[in-house]
Design a protein around this motif. Structure first.
Motif, PDB file in Angstrom:
ATOM      1  N   PHE A  62       0.814  -1.219   0.000  1.00  0.00           N
ATOM      2  CA  PHE A  62       0.000   0.000   0.000  1.00  0.00           C
ATOM      3  C   PHE A  62       0.844   1.265   0.000  1.00  0.00           C
ATOM      4  O   PHE A  62       0.350   2.354  -0.271  1.00  0.00           O
ATOM      5  N   CYS A  63       2.119   1.149   0.320  1.00  0.00           N
ATOM      6  CA  CYS A  63       2.949   2.310   0.658  1.00  0.00           C
ATOM      7  C   CYS A  63       3.136   3.252  -0.527  1.00  0.00           C
ATOM      8  O   CYS A  63       3.420   2.820  -1.643  1.00  0.00           O
ATOM      9  N   GLY A  64       3.000   4.553  -0.252  1.00  0.00           N
ATOM     10  CA  GLY A  64       3.249   5.570  -1.269  1.00  0.00           C
ATOM     11  C   GLY A  64       4.519   6.346  -1.019  1.00  0.00           C
ATOM     12  O   GLY A  64       4.775   7.350  -1.681  1.00  0.00           O
ATOM     13  N   CYS A  65       5.321   5.894  -0.053  1.00  0.00           N
ATOM     14  CA  CYS A  65       6.546   6.617   0.311  1.00  0.00           C
ATOM     15  C   CYS A  65       7.689   6.294  -0.648  1.00  0.00           C
ATOM     16  O   CYS A  65       7.684   5.263  -1.327  1.00  0.00           O
ATOM     17  N   ALA A  66       8.677   7.171  -0.659  1.00  0.00           N
ATOM     18  CA  ALA A  66       9.891   6.935  -1.441  1.00  0.00           C
ATOM     19  C   ALA A  66      10.803   6.028  -0.627  1.00  0.00           C
ATOM     20  O   ALA A  66      11.496   6.482   0.283  1.00  0.00           O
ATOM     21  N   THR A  67      10.783   4.735  -0.943  1.00  0.00           N
ATOM     22  CA  THR A  67      11.552   3.775  -0.164  1.00  0.00           C
ATOM     23  C   THR A  67      11.927   2.592  -1.037  1.00  0.00           C
ATOM     24  O   THR A  67      11.428   2.433  -2.154  1.00  0.00           O
ATOM     25  N   LYS A  68      12.823   1.751  -0.532  1.00  0.00           N
ATOM     26  CA  LYS A  68      13.202   0.527  -1.226  1.00  0.00           C
ATOM     27  C   LYS A  68      13.489  -0.549  -0.196  1.00  0.00           C
ATOM     28  O   LYS A  68      13.885  -0.255   0.934  1.00  0.00           O
ATOM     29  N   GLN A  69      13.269  -1.783  -0.594  1.00  0.00           N
ATOM     30  CA  GLN A  69      13.478  -2.896   0.320  1.00  0.00           C
ATOM     31  C   GLN A  69      14.930  -3.350   0.266  1.00  0.00           C
ATOM     32  O   GLN A  69      15.543  -3.416  -0.801  1.00  0.00           O
ATOM     33  N   THR A  70      15.478  -3.675   1.441  1.00  0.00           N
ATOM     34  CA  THR A  70      16.801  -4.282   1.493  1.00  0.00           C
ATOM     35  C   THR A  70      16.853  -5.235   2.681  1.00  0.00           C
ATOM     36  O   THR A  70      16.314  -4.939   3.746  1.00  0.00           O
ATOM     37  N   ASN A  71      17.476  -6.371   2.464  1.00  0.00           N
ATOM     38  CA  ASN A  71      17.685  -7.318   3.563  1.00  0.00           C
ATOM     39  C   ASN A  71      19.126  -7.275   4.063  1.00  0.00           C
ATOM     40  O   ASN A  71      19.516  -8.063   4.919  1.00  0.00           O
ATOM     41  N   ARG A  72      19.901  -6.342   3.508  1.00  0.00           N
ATOM     42  CA  ARG A  72      21.292  -6.157   3.918  1.00  0.00           C
ATOM     43  C   ARG A  72      21.440  -4.770   4.527  1.00  0.00           C
ATOM     44  O   ARG A  72      20.815  -3.811   4.074  1.00  0.00           O
TER      45      ARG A  72
END
Length: 448
Positions: A62-72
């Protein structure tokens, strides 16, 4: 319960956390202009700081934010090094007399940071800026990220207010938006923060999510109220997959229609007010003794990129990828992509890619739109006293709107006012005073 949506006001509109809105920013505002604007800040200016952490360990659909996923964590660590250099560089452009009255950590998930890095970043900010002793320190929290050590670190930074993302407590709805978060997890974080002296808490709720019904919205509101937050934000889910590609993971067939959204918002608003919260603007609620509620009653409510606020700072300085600075001259935005943000900073000292310099007409319309969003109206005499002849075209537009839409917008006792029936359509009413709306390729979320 509201059932009719006027055709003219059933479309899409900006949230108006700025005017002009970000889609109208342009590349003529670059690093050099931004640096000059910083150097022109008046001595003893009050500052509000925003620090953006554009990382999450999971991507909520749902997110509209400027973000990215990282597992590191390594990318986060490298980003923090550049972020700290940007903070130091920006501070060097000021004369040293400015005072910080507010600091907001946003994201993404600031709770991605290790306790050591959060404390280090806070100390770095205090080493380069003069903080008022009563400065408000706020952080956005994903409760599923929290540990006792992170709670301790937040207390050490001087945290005064925490904003917890909830969205909805229903497990099935959570699955559709990839945000599994139990009520018990949220309650534990609320208790842990209060135990550490963080007394002001905000919860964010959403309506218009897939599978949401009046019953599920009411249940989530009741659970949220049971945690006794000082403030609640009730946002309509903004489905903008053309901007946030991960939203394509949401089945649009499960989304409530516009009338259903309006009914959900109306129900939640009524329940929150019955629970003793004061309605503030279009989507916030606060206890009557909360500073935000006081500001609303006294006509001093403001609106900026963090939403409704009582922030009186001269300038808002944004740090990090995608962050926006709001200066007396206008707006300056950093590159949204983290890699480009870091590259640009290394090359030029700032990472500004676009912005907007305000004209006199922009300032007049900005004031009107802010007053509509905060107070649902504006005084004719106040507009004329502030902006003189620039008020005349705005008065004409307001009079025409009142004549054609008297059920939702009217002129009474020297004041142009959105009626109680018209309040759900405030964003669309505000577009009538936006000289840029409908021009260019900008697309927005549903206004109701």
């Amino acid at each position: 319960m509201q059932t009719e949506i006027p055709k003219r006001f059933a479309g899409m509109a900006p949230r108006y956390t700025s005017y002009p809105t970000a889609p109208h920013f342009h590349s003529r505002i670059d690093e050099a202009v931004h640096a000059r604007w910083l150097s022109e800040l008046a001595p003893n200016s009050s500052l509000s700081l925003y620090v953006h952490i554009p990382y999450c360990d999971r991507l909520c659909w749902f997110c509209g934010c400027a973000t990215k996923q990282t597992n590191r964590y390594d990318p986060v660590r490298k980003y923090l090094e550049v972020l700290k250099r940007e903070i130091a560089f920006t501070a060097s452009k000021l004369d040293g007399t400015a005072r910080v009255t507010r600091l907001h950590f946003g994201g993404g998930s600031p709770t991605m940071l290790t306790p050591e890095d959060l404390i280090d970043l806070s100390r770095h900010l205090r080493a380069h800026f003069n903080f008022e002793s009563h400065a408000e320190i706020c952080v956005e929290i994903d409760p599923t990220d929290m540990t006792p050590e992170k709670c301790d670190a937040m207390a050490e930074t001087g945290l005064t207010r925490a904003s917890l993302g909830v969205q909805d407590f229903d497990p099935e709805i959570q699955k559709t938006i990839n945000r599994i978060q139990t009520f018990e997890e949220t309650a534990q974080v609320v208790s842990a923060l209060r135990d550490r002296g963080v007394n002001s808490l905000n919860l964010d709720l959403l309506y218009g999510l897939p599978l949401q019904t009046l019953e599920t919205v009411q249940k989530s509101v009741e659970l949220a109220v049971s945690l006794e937050p000082d403030r609640l934000a009730l946002f309509g889910y903004a489905h903008v997959p053309w901007i946030r590609k991960h939203q394509t993971m949401i089945d649009e067939n499960l989304l409530p229609g516009q009338k259903q959204r309006l009914d959900q918002a109306s129900l939640a608003s009524r329940r929150l007010q019955e629970a003793g919260y004061q309605a503030i603007g279009i989507d916030h609620f606060a206890r009557p003794d909360d500073a935000l509620a006081v500001a609303a009653r006294e006509g001093e409510l403001k609106r900026n990129f963090q939403g409704y606020t009582n922030d009186e700072a001269t300038a808002l300085l944004g740090f990090g990828a995608s962050s926006i600075s709001q200066l007396p001259q206008g707006y300056a935005q950093n590159s949204p992509a983290t890699a480009d943000y870091m590259r640009r900073f290394d090359e030029t000292g700032l990472a500004t890619v676009r912005g907007f310099e305000l004209s006199a007409d922009d300032r007049a319309r900005s004031w009107v739109i802010e007053r509509l969003m905060c107070d649902f109206g504006f005084e004719e005499a106040a507009l004329k006293a502030r902006f003189g002849a620039l008020s005349l075209p705005i008065f004409r537009q307001a009079a025409e709107l009142a004549a054609s839409e008297g059920a939702i917008f009217r002129f009474e006792d020297g004041r142009y006012q959105i009626t109680s029936e018209g309040r759900p359509f405030t964003r669309m009413i505000a577009t009538q005073f936006d000289s840029y709306f409908g021009k260019g390729p900008a697309r927005h979320s549903i206004a109701v």
